[in-house]
Scaffold this active site. Structure first.
Site, PDB file in Angstrom:
ATOM      1  N   THR A 121     -20.358 -33.825  36.213  1.00  0.00           N
ATOM      2  CA  THR A 121     -21.713 -33.251  36.249  1.00  0.00           C
ATOM      3  C   THR A 121     -22.016 -32.681  34.866  1.00  0.00           C
ATOM      4  O   THR A 121     -21.355 -31.738  34.429  1.00  0.00           O
ATOM      5  CB  THR A 121     -21.772 -32.148  37.325  1.00  0.00           C
ATOM      6  OG1 THR A 121     -21.407 -32.743  38.571  1.00  0.00           O
ATOM      7  CG2 THR A 121     -23.156 -31.540  37.420  1.00  0.00           C
ATOM      8  N   ILE A 256     -28.948 -24.319  56.620  1.00  0.00           N
ATOM      9  CA  ILE A 256     -29.700 -23.089  56.861  1.00  0.00           C
ATOM     10  C   ILE A 256     -28.859 -22.104  57.683  1.00  0.00           C
ATOM     11  O   ILE A 256     -29.395 -21.260  58.385  1.00  0.00           O
ATOM     12  CB  ILE A 256     -31.079 -23.354  57.528  1.00  0.00           C
ATOM     13  CG1 ILE A 256     -30.920 -24.105  58.851  1.00  0.00           C
ATOM     14  CG2 ILE A 256     -32.007 -24.079  56.576  1.00  0.00           C
ATOM     15  CD1 ILE A 256     -32.190 -24.071  59.709  1.00  0.00           C
ATOM     16  N   GLY A 263     -19.609 -20.850  47.487  1.00  0.00           N
ATOM     17  CA  GLY A 263     -18.627 -20.841  46.400  1.00  0.00           C
ATOM     18  C   GLY A 263     -18.359 -22.273  45.991  1.00  0.00           C
ATOM     19  O   GLY A 263     -19.261 -23.114  46.040  1.00  0.00           O
ATOM     20  N   CYS A 266     -18.805 -26.341  42.372  1.00  0.00           N
ATOM     21  CA  CYS A 266     -20.051 -26.979  41.931  1.00  0.00           C
ATOM     22  C   CYS A 266     -21.274 -26.068  41.965  1.00  0.00           C
ATOM     23  O   CYS A 266     -21.870 -25.811  40.925  1.00  0.00           O
ATOM     24  CB  CYS A 266     -20.305 -28.227  42.761  1.00  0.00           C
ATOM     25  SG  CYS A 266     -19.048 -29.483  42.439  1.00  0.00           S
ATOM     26  N   LYS A 327     -14.681 -23.640  51.597  1.00  0.00           N
ATOM     27  CA  LYS A 327     -15.226 -24.233  52.818  1.00  0.00           C
ATOM     28  C   LYS A 327     -14.090 -24.919  53.570  1.00  0.00           C
ATOM     29  O   LYS A 327     -12.999 -25.060  53.007  1.00  0.00           O
ATOM     30  CB  LYS A 327     -16.371 -25.190  52.503  1.00  0.00           C
ATOM     31  CG  LYS A 327     -15.986 -26.446  51.763  1.00  0.00           C
ATOM     32  CD  LYS A 327     -17.221 -27.338  51.672  1.00  0.00           C
ATOM     33  CE  LYS A 327     -16.907 -28.651  51.015  1.00  0.00           C
ATOM     34  NZ  LYS A 327     -18.029 -29.549  50.966  1.00  0.00           N
TER      35      LYS A 327
HETATM   36  N1  LIG Z   1     -15.217 -31.169  43.160  1.00  0.00           N
HETATM   37  C1  LIG Z   1     -16.349 -31.625  43.664  1.00  0.00           C
HETATM   38  O1  LIG Z   1     -16.636 -31.499  44.868  1.00  0.00           O
HETATM   39  C2  LIG Z   1     -17.341 -32.334  42.791  1.00  0.00           C
HETATM   40  C3  LIG Z   1     -18.382 -33.077  43.385  1.00  0.00           C
HETATM   41  C4  LIG Z   1     -19.285 -33.734  42.566  1.00  0.00           C
HETATM   42  C5  LIG Z   1     -19.176 -33.635  41.178  1.00  0.00           C
HETATM   43  N2  LIG Z   1     -18.187 -32.877  40.637  1.00  0.00           N
HETATM   44  C6  LIG Z   1     -18.078 -32.824  39.171  1.00  0.00           C
HETATM   45  O2  LIG Z   1     -17.064 -33.732  38.760  1.00  0.00           O
HETATM   46  C7  LIG Z   1     -16.350 -33.226  37.628  1.00  0.00           C
HETATM   47  C8  LIG Z   1     -14.871 -33.133  37.939  1.00  0.00           C
HETATM   48  O3  LIG Z   1     -14.701 -32.165  38.963  1.00  0.00           O
HETATM   49  P1  LIG Z   1     -13.312 -31.996  39.743  1.00  0.00           P
HETATM   50  O4  LIG Z   1     -13.556 -31.008  40.826  1.00  0.00           O
HETATM   51  O5  LIG Z   1     -12.751 -33.339  40.089  1.00  0.00           O
HETATM   52  O6  LIG Z   1     -12.411 -31.353  38.573  1.00  0.00           O
HETATM   53  P2  LIG Z   1     -10.859 -31.006  38.613  1.00  0.00           P
HETATM   54  O7  LIG Z   1     -10.716 -29.748  37.841  1.00  0.00           O
HETATM   55  O8  LIG Z   1     -10.340 -31.084  40.006  1.00  0.00           O
HETATM   56  O9  LIG Z   1     -10.182 -32.201  37.801  1.00  0.00           O
HETATM   57  C9  LIG Z   1     -10.374 -32.432  36.452  1.00  0.00           C
HETATM   58  C10 LIG Z   1      -9.154 -33.207  35.915  1.00  0.00           C
HETATM   59  O10 LIG Z   1      -9.420 -33.635  34.566  1.00  0.00           O
HETATM   60  C11 LIG Z   1      -8.209 -33.552  33.845  1.00  0.00           C
HETATM   61  N3  LIG Z   1      -8.507 -33.556  32.404  1.00  0.00           N
HETATM   62  C12 LIG Z   1      -9.056 -32.579  31.642  1.00  0.00           C
HETATM   63  N4  LIG Z   1      -9.177 -33.002  30.376  1.00  0.00           N
HETATM   64  C13 LIG Z   1      -8.719 -34.267  30.324  1.00  0.00           C
HETATM   65  C14 LIG Z   1      -8.604 -35.240  29.292  1.00  0.00           C
HETATM   66  N5  LIG Z   1      -8.993 -34.998  28.037  1.00  0.00           N
HETATM   67  N6  LIG Z   1      -8.096 -36.449  29.599  1.00  0.00           N
HETATM   68  C15 LIG Z   1      -7.692 -36.717  30.856  1.00  0.00           C
HETATM   69  N7  LIG Z   1      -7.781 -35.838  31.884  1.00  0.00           N
HETATM   70  C16 LIG Z   1      -8.292 -34.626  31.613  1.00  0.00           C
HETATM   71  C17 LIG Z   1      -7.565 -32.278  34.349  1.00  0.00           C
HETATM   72  O11 LIG Z   1      -6.181 -32.247  34.068  1.00  0.00           O
HETATM   73  C18 LIG Z   1      -7.876 -32.379  35.850  1.00  0.00           C
HETATM   74  O12 LIG Z   1      -6.837 -33.065  36.534  1.00  0.00           O
HETATM   75  C19 LIG Z   1     -17.034 -31.885  37.305  1.00  0.00           C
HETATM   76  O13 LIG Z   1     -18.025 -32.107  36.342  1.00  0.00           O
HETATM   77  C20 LIG Z   1     -17.664 -31.483  38.616  1.00  0.00           C
HETATM   78  O14 LIG Z   1     -18.767 -30.659  38.449  1.00  0.00           O
HETATM   79  C21 LIG Z   1     -17.259 -32.252  41.403  1.00  0.00           C
END
Ligand SMILES: NC(=O)c1ccc[n+]([C@@H]2O[C@H](COP(=O)([O-])OP(=O)(O)OC[C@H]3O[C@@H](n4cnc5c(N)ncnc54)[C@H](O)[C@@H]3O)[C@@H](O)[C@H]2O)c1
Length: 442
Positions: A121, A256, A263, A266, A327
């Site tokens: 994101t 709602i 929390g 995101c 959640k």
């Molecule tokens: N978690 C959700 O429900 C969700 C849903 C939709 C979108 N997003 C978005 O997706 C993105 C990822 O979220 P997430 O919850 O999966 O994050 P996360 O923290 O669970 O995972 C991120 C991973 O990236 C790795 N990483 C960091 N730097 C790196 C690099 N240079 N090279 C390789 N790996 C690297 C970390 O070690 C980690 O394993 C965010 O932008 C988040 O906002 C998350």
């Protein structure tokens, strides 16, 4: 198709696994060596229903590979997803250091044309930054390799991520050329029943869509929480009000429910990031600021009720907490209301006996680390023993229909504070349980 997914967290691991399940060859890349070594051994770093079996079967079928070597992954792929974290920076903006670090590394090691897909994101304008970063590295190498940058925000929900990713309601794809759109269409066609679920648009609109979706959902939650606070003061029952408005199709029943605040990884950071983006473009986003403010205050509603019932000084009191994750169906505790509630109560001298089906390791190792007033229990009933009251924070299925006689017997006093309005107030009152809900005057 051959794909690299960089970042093996909630989004990257689920996306990579689902794409491999459809027959693609996927390299999941991460800088975290332990995570990658564990995954190779079949140890899954997160809890997500249905994920473990899918990872194992696709890994065994050699469609899903794990590596820390980006070059190895890119040499054998045409599409590279960026799915690393974009945490909240100090000023509220999305911290792009991980995304741009990946872009830099891609530019350093790519050996043929790549479709680089932003799945993290990211604020409007990030695709341009990614493009500039990759190009700068190619220029340093004197390389004339070409690449496309695509925006493909992710809408999966933790707790149902595998289902959401395998059968998405919609896939938003932001591109600036037909070639890139065709590749994304080919990649995603097997995942959607109806190709109309693939929504193509320009890159800034795709980047903005993700923030708008999360801001809208967060707004619904804060709006209803604000209504719950008004209901409580005027003597109305928010549970009835919810039913009354949800029956209007224009409003609907989803999102709602009153509660103790949103929390997760995101909503909090994405609302903040959108506020910051607005400021950068000289717009004061009044609604979004209010959404955040209401949410921060909402996390204090349960502690406030507890103080009103037990007094300011909670020394000598013990509270049983059901649920720690932000959640149900996830072990993710990022920005969970449980953290605020527990820290507030222990700061007032209380002891906590906590139980969560999946998030206790996260709590111990990270989010409540160092809080010696928290004891972790092996079941929802054992944590009640000797407690002055029970607090329901996360509505896991196993908490929905508990044995209230058992709860009553185990607690020192039969008092329940319900942060998710899960139970039937009349039934509990008849049993002699003092029952406090959100948005209902006591
Ligand atoms: N978690 C959700 O429900 C969700 C849903 C939709 C979108 N997003 C978005 O997706 C993105 C990822 O979220 P997430 O919850 O999966 O994050 P996360 O923290 O669970 O995972 C991120 C991973 O990236 C790795 N990483 C960091 N730097 C790196 C690099 N240079 N090279 C390789 N790996 C690297 C970390 O070690 C980690 O394993 C965010 O932008 C988040 O906002 C998350």
């Amino acid at each position: 198709m051959k794909i690299a997914v960089v970042g093996t967290g909630y989004v990257g691991l689920v996306t990579g696994t689902c794409l491999s399940d459809y027959g693609n060859t996927v390299y999941c890349v991460d800088v975290d060596e332990k995570k990658i070594n564990d995954l190779k051994k079949g140890i899954i770093p997160i809890y997500e229903p249905g994920l473990e079996g899918m990872v194992k079967s696709n890994h065994e079928g050699d469609r899903l590979r794990f590596t820390t070597d980006l070059k190895e992954a890119l040499d054998d792929s045409n599409i590279c997803f960026i799915a690393v974290g974009t945490p909240m920076g100090e000023d509220g903006s999305a911290d792009l250091q991980y995304v741009l670090n990946v872009a830099e590394n891609i530019g350093k090691v790519m050996s043929h044309h790549m479709y680089i897909v932003d799945k993290s994101t990211v604020p409007v304008g990030t695709a341009i930054k990614v493009r500039e970063t990759v190009q700068a590295e190619l220029d340093k190498r004197g390389s004339d390799l070409t690449f496309d940058v695509i925006s493909n925000p992710e809408f999966l929900k933790e707790g149902t991520a595998v289902e959401d990713c395998s059968r998405p309601d919609r896939i938003v794809i932001g591109t600036d050329n037909d070639g890139a759109s065709k590749v994304m269409y080919k990649l995603y066609k097997p995942l959607v029943k109806n190709t109309e679920a693939m929504i193509f648009m320009d890159i800034p609109s795709a980047e903005m869509t993700k923030y708008t979706a999360n801001a809208m959902l967060a707004t619904k939650i804060s709006f209803m929480n604000e209504i719950s606070n008004i209901c409580e003061r005027v003597g109305a029952d928010v549970n009835k009000v919810r039913l009354g408005i949800g029956s209007d199709h224009r409003i609907g029943y989803q999102f709602i429910y009153p509660g103790c605040g949103y929390g997760g990884s995101c909503f909090p950071k994405d609302v903040q990031a959108l506020i910051k983006t607005s400021e950068d473009f000289e717009y004061d986003s009044k609604i979004l600021k209010a959404v955040e403010m209401v949410n921060a205050e909402q996390k204090m509603v349960i502690p406030t009720k507890i103080v009103k019932r037990f007094g300011e000084d909670l020394t000598g009191k013990t509270f049983a907490v059901w649920g720690l994750s932000f959640k149900p169906n996830t072990d993710d505790m990022r920005m969970s209301a449980a953290i605020t509630i527990i820290n507030e109560l222990t700061a007032r001298g209380a002891k906590i006996k906590a139980y969560d089906p999946k998030a206790m390791e996260e709590a111990k190792e990270c989010y409540l680390k160092g809080n010696d007033s928290v004891e972790y229990c092996e079941s929802k009933y054992t944590c009640l023993v000797g407690a002055d009251a029970m607090i329901m924070v996360t509505e896991w299925k196993e908490f929905r229909q508990p044995d209230f006689e058992e709860i009553k017997q185990r607690l020192k006093y039969p008092v329940i504070f319900d942060g998710r309005n899960q139970y039937d107030a009349e039934e509990l009152e008849e049993m002699g349980i003092e029952y406090y809900q959100i948005g209902v005057r006591k």
